[in-house]
Design an enzyme around this catalytic site. Structure first.
Site, PDB file in Angstrom:
ATOM      1  N   THR A  73      56.362  -6.846  58.655  1.00 36.40           N
ATOM      2  CA  THR A  73      54.973  -6.985  59.125  1.00 36.40           C
ATOM      3  C   THR A  73      54.343  -8.263  58.577  1.00 36.40           C
ATOM      4  O   THR A  73      53.743  -9.044  59.321  1.00 36.40           O
ATOM      5  CB  THR A  73      54.159  -5.746  58.691  1.00 36.40           C
ATOM      6  OG1 THR A  73      54.772  -4.593  59.263  1.00 36.40           O
ATOM      7  CG2 THR A  73      52.714  -5.836  59.133  1.00 36.40           C
ATOM      8  N   ASN A 150      62.562  -2.452  69.074  1.00 38.64           N
ATOM      9  CA  ASN A 150      62.707  -1.317  68.159  1.00 38.64           C
ATOM     10  C   ASN A 150      62.710   0.036  68.863  1.00 38.64           C
ATOM     11  O   ASN A 150      63.185   1.016  68.316  1.00 38.64           O
ATOM     12  CB  ASN A 150      61.589  -1.354  67.108  1.00 38.64           C
ATOM     13  CG  ASN A 150      60.220  -1.578  67.713  1.00 38.64           C
ATOM     14  OD1 ASN A 150      60.007  -2.564  68.430  1.00 38.64           O
ATOM     15  ND2 ASN A 150      59.304  -0.683  67.450  1.00 38.64           N
ATOM     16  N   THR A 236      53.431 -12.894  42.391  1.00 37.41           N
ATOM     17  CA  THR A 236      54.709 -12.756  41.695  1.00 37.41           C
ATOM     18  C   THR A 236      55.715 -12.048  42.595  1.00 37.41           C
ATOM     19  O   THR A 236      55.413 -11.004  43.170  1.00 37.41           O
ATOM     20  CB  THR A 236      54.517 -11.946  40.389  1.00 37.41           C
ATOM     21  OG1 THR A 236      53.528 -12.620  39.619  1.00 37.41           O
ATOM     22  CG2 THR A 236      55.809 -11.834  39.596  1.00 37.41           C
ATOM     23  N   CYS A 324      54.037   3.315  66.561  1.00 39.33           N
ATOM     24  CA  CYS A 324      54.421   2.688  65.307  1.00 39.33           C
ATOM     25  C   CYS A 324      54.243   3.666  64.161  1.00 39.33           C
ATOM     26  O   CYS A 324      54.836   3.538  63.120  1.00 39.33           O
ATOM     27  CB  CYS A 324      53.612   1.437  65.058  1.00 39.33           C
ATOM     28  SG  CYS A 324      51.862   1.746  65.009  1.00 39.33           S
TER      29      CYS A 324
HETATM   30  N1  PLP Z   1      59.175  -5.617  63.711  1.00 33.13           N
HETATM   31  C1  PLP Z   1      59.957  -4.680  64.229  1.00 33.13           C
HETATM   32  C2  PLP Z   1      60.697  -4.956  65.494  1.00 33.13           C
HETATM   33  C3  PLP Z   1      60.092  -3.430  63.598  1.00 33.13           C
HETATM   34  O1  PLP Z   1      60.869  -2.497  64.121  1.00 33.13           O
HETATM   35  C4  PLP Z   1      59.379  -3.217  62.394  1.00 33.13           C
HETATM   36  C5  PLP Z   1      59.437  -1.903  61.714  1.00 33.13           C
HETATM   37  O2  PLP Z   1      59.726  -0.895  62.302  1.00 33.13           O
HETATM   38  C6  PLP Z   1      58.582  -4.248  61.885  1.00 33.13           C
HETATM   39  C7  PLP Z   1      58.496  -5.430  62.575  1.00 33.13           C
HETATM   40  C8  PLP Z   1      57.823  -4.074  60.601  1.00 33.13           C
HETATM   41  O3  PLP Z   1      58.697  -4.161  59.509  1.00 33.13           O
HETATM   42  P1  PLP Z   1      58.276  -3.595  58.054  1.00 33.13           P
HETATM   43  O4  PLP Z   1      58.410  -2.115  58.119  1.00 33.13           O
HETATM   44  O5  PLP Z   1      59.269  -4.207  57.119  1.00 33.13           O
HETATM   45  O6  PLP Z   1      56.893  -4.061  57.798  1.00 33.13           O
END
Ligand code: PLP
Length: 383
Positions: A73, A150, A236, A324
């Site tokens: 993210t 995803n 950090t 999500c």
């Molecule tokens: N992008 C995609 C395609 C994802 O599937 C995800 C998480 O499911 C993310 C970004 C976000 O990743 P994170 O959980 O490491 O913040």
């Protein structure tokens, strides 16, 4: 947890024991701050630099082009907001099926005067390179198209997109959170300028990821402070997490080919058996150009969230993959974007396989899905 069959690896994966082992010393043995110049600081810093090289090898870039972040993210936000703030141009091109981390970062820029083009996808979930070509204007600062989706697992033609962007002089970011560590990624070969990946999607720890930014890409930081990560991400560094991410990258490189082959076989077996054994089912996403671990199927008359809960009672962990967060009841926008009617879009589940998944798990899952689906259809008498 003995009887659990975990098929939600797209949400998160178990940390590989070799990764845990590599992380442990950095909690209470080598706990120095990597910015400190004394020996404890140097030991921590060495761990960062080793991991930087390991991740760089996974995606074929220079280690100086890796910025450690808190995960996918943050990497997506840094890529989009960071390029938008540092570049001329007020136009961004993305797709309708990106993760919220990309979509929300783009939405936020609209308030700052940016125009966003959301490319549609075809019925398999792919964007068209021609559409992309036509959407580029002299104002385009960035193109952000995910490497693999995803929800439905569809792979995008990133090499083709990269070639177009490089030729037109537009920066290209790809969210490779679902693809990295599972299929080969090569930023040089595919002309990728920025790439996001996340540790917990490929048997590394949660809360750690990277943004690759090619040295020529102008980027403004999101987080200001002590100037760590070449001033692009202050704070950090998460040394144990980063050490784990490095080892997870190394393991992924060594095992990716054989693991992808094994998973594709299990995936296709699962898809073919569900489609053959249960009437009123259809596969979502591309039949061939999809992640080795992704199965997404719609079941007429069976609401996805209810199905997921019923399967949980049998110890099978799947997800609807359409939101999500499991708290969110939003429309499954990815399935609507590939042309599924709303009703069928709400009747889908995602099964994402992983390192622990066996042929026996697939057998048990097919049997459970058949019996639970039949039970629900009988109860609801909709079908
Ligand atoms: N992008 C995609 C395609 C994802 O599937 C995800 C998480 O499911 C993310 C970004 C976000 O990743 P994170 O959980 O490491 O913040």
């Amino acid at each position: 947890m003995e009887n659990i069959i975990y098929l939600d690896n797209a949400a998160s994966t178990p940390v590989d024991p070799r990764v845990v082992e590599a992380m442990l010393p950095y909690f209470s043995q080598y706990y120095g701050n990597p910015s400190a110049i004394h020996p404890m600081g140097r030991l921590a810093d060495e761990a960062l630099e080793t991991a930087r090289e390991q991740v760089a090898r996974l995606i074929n870039c220079q280690s100086e082009e890796i910025i450690f972040t808190s995960g996918g993210t943050e990497s997506d936000n840094l890529a989009i907001t960071g390029v938008a703030s540092a570049c001329r141009g007020n136009h961004i091109i993305t797709s309708e099926i990106e993760h919220h981390a990309v979509l929300e970062a783009c939405h936020a820029l609209v308030k700052k005067g940016f125009e966003i083009t959301y490319l549609p996808v075809d019925r398999s979930g792919q964007v068209s390179a021609q559409d992309l070509q036509a959407a580029i204007t002299p104002q385009t600062a960035l193109v952000s198209i995910m490497a693999a989706n995803n929800v439905i697992g569809t792979l995008q033609p990133i090499a083709e997109i990269g070639a177009i962007c490089r030729k037109r002089g537009v920066f290209f970011h790809t969210d490779a959170v679902q693809m990295a560590g599972h299929l080969s990624v090569d930023v040089k070969r595919d002309n990728i300028d920025l790439l996001s990946l996340s540790g917990h999607k490929f048997n590394g720890p949660k809360g750690v990821g990277i943004l690759f930014a090619r040295s020529e890409v102008p980027l403004s930081p999101l987080i200001l402070g002590g100037g760590q990560e070449a001033g692009l991400r202050s704070g950090t560094e998460n040394v144990p997490g980063i050490a784990g991410l490095g080892v997870a990258s190394e393991i992924a490189m060594a095992e990716m080919e054989s693991e992808a082959k094994r998973l594709c076989k299990l995936r296709d077996d699962l898809i073919n058996r569900i489609l053959a054994d249960i009437p009123g089912t259809c596969l979502n996403g591309h039949p061939g150009k999809r992640l080795p671990n992704n199965v997404n199927i719609s079941f007429e008359g069976i609401e996805g969230e209810y199905f997921t809960k019923e399967l949980s009672k049998q110890g099978i962990c799947v997800s609807t993959g359409s939101a999500c967060s499991s708290e969110s009841h939003e429309a499954p926008y990815v399935l609507l974007a590939i042309g599924r009617e709303r009703e069928l879009a709400n009747c889908s589940i995602r099964l994402s396989l992983g390192k622990m998944t066996t042929a026996e798990d697939v057998n048990k899952t097919v049997a459970a899905i058949c019996s639970v689906a039949a039970k629900i259809r009988k109860q609801t008498r909709v079908w």
